[in-house]
Structure formats: C-alpha cells, structure tokens
Design a protein around this motif. Structure first.
Motif, PDB file in Angstrom:
ATOM      1  N   ALA A 195     -59.746  41.487  18.963  1.00  0.00           N
ATOM      2  CA  ALA A 195     -60.980  40.988  18.356  1.00  0.00           C
ATOM      3  C   ALA A 195     -61.451  39.676  18.977  1.00  0.00           C
ATOM      4  CB  ALA A 195     -60.784  40.807  16.847  1.00  0.00           C
ATOM      5  N   GLY A 196     -60.490  38.892  19.509  1.00  0.00           N
ATOM      6  CA  GLY A 196     -60.876  37.585  20.026  1.00  0.00           C
ATOM      7  C   GLY A 196     -60.764  37.444  21.527  1.00  0.00           C
ATOM      8  N   GLY A 197     -60.148  38.427  22.190  1.00  0.00           N
ATOM      9  CA  GLY A 197     -60.009  38.362  23.635  1.00  0.00           C
ATOM     10  C   GLY A 197     -58.993  37.334  24.116  1.00  0.00           C
ATOM     11  N   TYR A 198     -58.102  36.909  23.228  1.00  0.00           N
ATOM     12  CA  TYR A 198     -57.109  35.910  23.602  1.00  0.00           C
ATOM     13  C   TYR A 198     -55.967  36.545  24.393  1.00  0.00           C
ATOM     14  CZ  TYR A 198     -59.430  32.773  20.372  1.00  0.00           C
ATOM     15  OH  TYR A 198     -60.357  31.985  19.752  1.00  0.00           O
ATOM     16  N   GLU A 199     -55.411  35.757  25.313  1.00  0.00           N
ATOM     17  CA  GLU A 199     -54.240  36.189  26.071  1.00  0.00           C
ATOM     18  C   GLU A 199     -53.034  36.240  25.147  1.00  0.00           C
ATOM     19  OE1 GLU A 199     -54.298  37.185  29.126  1.00  0.00           O
ATOM     20  OE2 GLU A 199     -56.097  36.280  29.977  1.00  0.00           O
ATOM     21  N   LEU A 200     -52.121  37.171  25.410  1.00  0.00           N
ATOM     22  CA  LEU A 200     -50.865  37.261  24.679  1.00  0.00           C
ATOM     23  C   LEU A 200     -49.738  36.986  25.662  1.00  0.00           C
ATOM     24  CD1 LEU A 200     -51.448  40.512  22.574  1.00  0.00           C
ATOM     25  CD2 LEU A 200     -51.884  38.131  21.922  1.00  0.00           C
ATOM     26  N   VAL A 201     -48.970  35.951  25.406  1.00  0.00           N
ATOM     27  CA  VAL A 201     -47.880  35.556  26.286  1.00  0.00           C
ATOM     28  C   VAL A 201     -46.558  35.939  25.624  1.00  0.00           C
ATOM     29  CG1 VAL A 201     -46.701  33.609  27.383  1.00  0.00           C
ATOM     30  CG2 VAL A 201     -49.199  33.623  27.204  1.00  0.00           C
ATOM     31  N   GLY A 202     -45.718  36.641  26.362  1.00  0.00           N
ATOM     32  CA  GLY A 202     -44.399  36.973  25.827  1.00  0.00           C
ATOM     33  C   GLY A 202     -43.910  38.317  26.303  1.00  0.00           C
ATOM     34  N   GLU A 203     -43.314  39.060  25.373  1.00  0.00           N
ATOM     35  CA  GLU A 203     -42.756  40.374  25.647  1.00  0.00           C
ATOM     36  C   GLU A 203     -43.325  41.372  24.642  1.00  0.00           C
ATOM     37  OE1 GLU A 203     -38.370  40.158  26.678  1.00  0.00           O
ATOM     38  OE2 GLU A 203     -38.690  38.198  25.744  1.00  0.00           O
ATOM     39  N   THR A 204     -43.226  42.637  24.954  1.00  0.00           N
ATOM     40  CA  THR A 204     -43.715  43.667  24.045  1.00  0.00           C
ATOM     41  C   THR A 204     -43.023  43.527  22.694  1.00  0.00           C
ATOM     42  OG1 THR A 204     -44.089  45.157  25.897  1.00  0.00           O
ATOM     43  CG2 THR A 204     -43.980  46.163  23.709  1.00  0.00           C
ATOM     44  N   THR A 205     -43.809  43.583  21.633  1.00  0.00           N
ATOM     45  CA  THR A 205     -43.248  43.449  20.291  1.00  0.00           C
ATOM     46  C   THR A 205     -42.460  44.685  19.914  1.00  0.00           C
ATOM     47  OG1 THR A 205     -45.208  44.354  19.199  1.00  0.00           O
ATOM     48  CG2 THR A 205     -45.148  41.950  19.559  1.00  0.00           C
ATOM     49  N   PHE A 206     -41.725  44.604  18.823  1.00  0.00           N
ATOM     50  CA  PHE A 206     -40.828  45.664  18.368  1.00  0.00           C
ATOM     51  C   PHE A 206     -41.572  46.962  18.055  1.00  0.00           C
ATOM     52  CE2 PHE A 206     -38.641  47.777  14.786  1.00  0.00           C
ATOM     53  CZ  PHE A 206     -37.484  48.138  15.438  1.00  0.00           C
ATOM     54  N   GLY A 207     -42.695  46.886  17.414  1.00  0.00           N
ATOM     55  CA  GLY A 207     -43.462  48.083  17.107  1.00  0.00           C
ATOM     56  C   GLY A 207     -43.249  48.620  15.707  1.00  0.00           C
ATOM     57  N   LYS A 208     -43.066  47.748  14.754  1.00  0.00           N
ATOM     58  CA  LYS A 208     -42.945  48.169  13.361  1.00  0.00           C
ATOM     59  C   LYS A 208     -44.357  48.330  12.832  1.00  0.00           C
ATOM     60  CE  LYS A 208     -41.055  48.557   9.211  1.00  0.00           C
ATOM     61  NZ  LYS A 208     -40.855  49.865   8.703  1.00  0.00           N
ATOM     62  N   GLY A 209     -44.755  49.568  12.615  1.00  0.00           N
ATOM     63  CA  GLY A 209     -46.130  49.820  12.214  1.00  0.00           C
ATOM     64  C   GLY A 209     -46.260  50.593  10.919  1.00  0.00           C
ATOM     65  N   THR A 210     -45.182  50.635  10.138  1.00  0.00           N
ATOM     66  CA  THR A 210     -45.260  51.331   8.858  1.00  0.00           C
ATOM     67  C   THR A 210     -45.009  50.347   7.725  1.00  0.00           C
ATOM     68  OG1 THR A 210     -42.917  51.946   8.918  1.00  0.00           O
ATOM     69  CG2 THR A 210     -44.493  53.541   9.808  1.00  0.00           C
ATOM     70  N   VAL A 211     -45.539  50.681   6.563  1.00  0.00           N
ATOM     71  CA  VAL A 211     -45.344  49.870   5.367  1.00  0.00           C
ATOM     72  C   VAL A 211     -44.507  50.688   4.401  1.00  0.00           C
ATOM     73  CG1 VAL A 211     -46.488  48.667   3.470  1.00  0.00           C
ATOM     74  CG2 VAL A 211     -47.615  48.842   5.700  1.00  0.00           C
ATOM     75  N   GLN A 212     -43.402  50.108   3.968  1.00  0.00           N
ATOM     76  CA  GLN A 212     -42.542  50.808   3.022  1.00  0.00           C
ATOM     77  C   GLN A 212     -42.718  50.227   1.632  1.00  0.00           C
ATOM     78  OE1 GLN A 212     -38.644  50.464   4.825  1.00  0.00           O
ATOM     79  NE2 GLN A 212     -38.883  52.491   5.717  1.00  0.00           N
ATOM     80  N   GLN A 213     -42.626  51.116   0.671  1.00  0.00           N
ATOM     81  CA  GLN A 213     -42.744  50.711  -0.710  1.00  0.00           C
ATOM     82  C   GLN A 213     -41.485  51.182  -1.440  1.00  0.00           C
ATOM     83  OE1 GLN A 213     -46.597  51.727  -2.067  1.00  0.00           O
ATOM     84  NE2 GLN A 213     -46.466  50.453  -3.883  1.00  0.00           N
ATOM     85  N   SER A 214     -40.916  50.289  -2.263  1.00  0.00           N
ATOM     86  CA  SER A 214     -39.697  50.612  -3.008  1.00  0.00           C
ATOM     87  C   SER A 214     -40.045  51.120  -4.394  1.00  0.00           C
ATOM     88  CB  SER A 214     -38.811  49.372  -3.154  1.00  0.00           C
ATOM     89  OG  SER A 214     -38.357  48.948  -1.916  1.00  0.00           O
ATOM     90  N   TYR A 215     -39.294  52.100  -4.829  1.00  0.00           N
ATOM     91  CA  TYR A 215     -39.430  52.637  -6.183  1.00  0.00           C
ATOM     92  C   TYR A 215     -38.074  52.582  -6.853  1.00  0.00           C
ATOM     93  CZ  TYR A 215     -43.980  54.324  -4.742  1.00  0.00           C
ATOM     94  OH  TYR A 215     -45.276  54.390  -4.288  1.00  0.00           O
ATOM     95  N   ASP A 216     -38.002  51.881  -7.988  1.00  0.00           N
ATOM     96  CA  ASP A 216     -36.766  51.793  -8.759  1.00  0.00           C
ATOM     97  C   ASP A 216     -36.765  52.871  -9.823  1.00  0.00           C
ATOM     98  OD1 ASP A 216     -35.786  49.489  -7.430  1.00  0.00           O
ATOM     99  OD2 ASP A 216     -37.132  48.230  -8.628  1.00  0.00           O
ATOM    100  N   PHE A 217     -35.609  53.497  -9.976  1.00  0.00           N
ATOM    101  CA  PHE A 217     -35.447  54.510 -11.013  1.00  0.00           C
ATOM    102  C   PHE A 217     -34.592  53.936 -12.139  1.00  0.00           C
ATOM    103  CE2 PHE A 217     -36.169  56.879  -7.063  1.00  0.00           C
ATOM    104  CZ  PHE A 217     -37.303  57.583  -7.440  1.00  0.00           C
ATOM    105  N   GLY A 218     -34.708  54.476 -13.280  1.00  0.00           N
ATOM    106  CA  GLY A 218     -34.020  53.967 -14.468  1.00  0.00           C
ATOM    107  C   GLY A 218     -32.508  54.000 -14.366  1.00  0.00           C
ATOM    108  N   ASP A 219     -31.956  54.824 -13.505  1.00  0.00           N
ATOM    109  CA  ASP A 219     -30.495  54.932 -13.402  1.00  0.00           C
ATOM    110  C   ASP A 219     -29.898  53.923 -12.412  1.00  0.00           C
ATOM    111  OD1 ASP A 219     -31.300  55.924 -10.978  1.00  0.00           O
ATOM    112  OD2 ASP A 219     -30.281  57.859 -11.177  1.00  0.00           O
ATOM    113  N   GLY A 220     -30.704  52.975 -11.926  1.00  0.00           N
ATOM    114  CA  GLY A 220     -30.208  51.972 -10.988  1.00  0.00           C
ATOM    115  C   GLY A 220     -30.407  52.345  -9.527  1.00  0.00           C
TER     116      GLY A 220
END
Length: 171
Positions: free
Chosen positions: A9-34
């Motif tokens: 979006a801004g055209g800025y340079e990125l200096v470094g190494e390729t990132t890990f690539g975590k592209g998912t969002v996890q959601q936790s669900y607790d159940f009544g039995d622990g």
C-alpha cells in the motif's frame, strides 16, 4: 502483515528475510469437561489481497543477520566437554564465535580449539570456574553475553541496512 501492507500500500522497501508465513487465525473453544479445541477459522490477507500462508512476505532487500542471532539457548543437563558431539556443542560454538572467541569449528564436535575458546571466555567472565567445560554457570554466562551482543544496535545488520535505505531515499 504490517510489512506486506507497508510494501503493497505504501511502496516501502522491506529489508530482511522472508517471513515465516503464518496466515491463519485460530480460535479456541473451551468445553465444559475441561477440554479445548483450536480451529483455524480465518486467513489473513495482505492489503492487495495476497495470501501469505506458508509463503511468507518476501523482502525487497535481502539482508541476513549474523549466525549467532539464530543460535539456540543452551540447555545443560550434563556438562559439555571435549569429544562431545551434539547440537548443544554446535550452539555453544556459534555463540563463542559471535562473541569473538575462536572455537575453530561450528559443526558440534567439541575439540581442543573449542575447549581453548571456552577457557578464554571463562577467564574473561567473573566467577566462572576456568576448566574448559560448559556447565550450567558457563552456559548462562554465554547466553547473557550473546543476548547483550544481539541487543547492541550496531550488530543488527537488518536495522543498519534499513537505516541506510531510508537515508538514501531521503537524499
């Protein structure tokens, strides 16, 4: 995601190494039995709609850090000593090299030159037995010293390259 947005979006340079690539969002669900269940519910997309999961974000300017930035902390169950051969010895050798001591090798074999590097480190540190083996105290001192080295801004190649890029663009 921030890096991708700055670049796309801004055209800025990125200096470094390729990132890990975590592209998912996890959601936790607790159940009544622990018990609990984690579900991947969403995907992160960059501002241009690109999916980075398992791909990462590529830098526009590749810049690696010194090897000692990636050395793992030593977990000492038994002291490391000459003729040992392990990943722990390899990490100790990388740390010693990063601190300016010459272990002679970084393949995980604890030879005489590695022992001499350990002795040199122990002689410079306060309150360490000077015996050429890496016990818990020496491992902790190595860890503390390498963390200080990593935190020193002048040793951060990526930061320094990014500053150069900014200064080049400003002139």
């Amino acid at each position: 995601m921030l890096a991708a947005a700055l670049n796309e979006a801004g055209g800025y340079e990125l200096v470094g190494e390729t990132t890990f690539g975590k592209g998912t969002v996890q959601q936790s669900y607790d159940f009544g039995d622990g018990s609990e269940m984690n579900l991947s519910m969403f995907r992160w997309l960059t501002s241009a709609g690109n999916d980075i999961h398992e791909e990462g974000v590529e830098p526009t300017i590749e810049q690696t850090q010194p090897d000692y930035f990636y050395a793992t902390a030593l977990a000492i169950d038994e002291p490391l000593e000459p003729n040992d051969n392990s990943d722990q010895v390899r990490s100790a050798q990388e740390i010693l090299l990063g601190l300016g001591y010459e272990p002679g090798r970084t393949d995980g074999y604890f030879d005489e030159q590695t022992e001499n590097a350990v002795i040199a480190f122990q002689e410079m540190a306060d309150d360490l037995d000077v015996n050429g083996t890496i016990n818990e105290e020496t491992a902790q001192a190595l860890h503390t010293s390498i963390v200080e080295q990593i935190r020193e801004p002048s040793n951060d190649r990526q930061l320094n390259r990014a500053i150069e890029v900014i200064l080049e663009q400003a002139s």
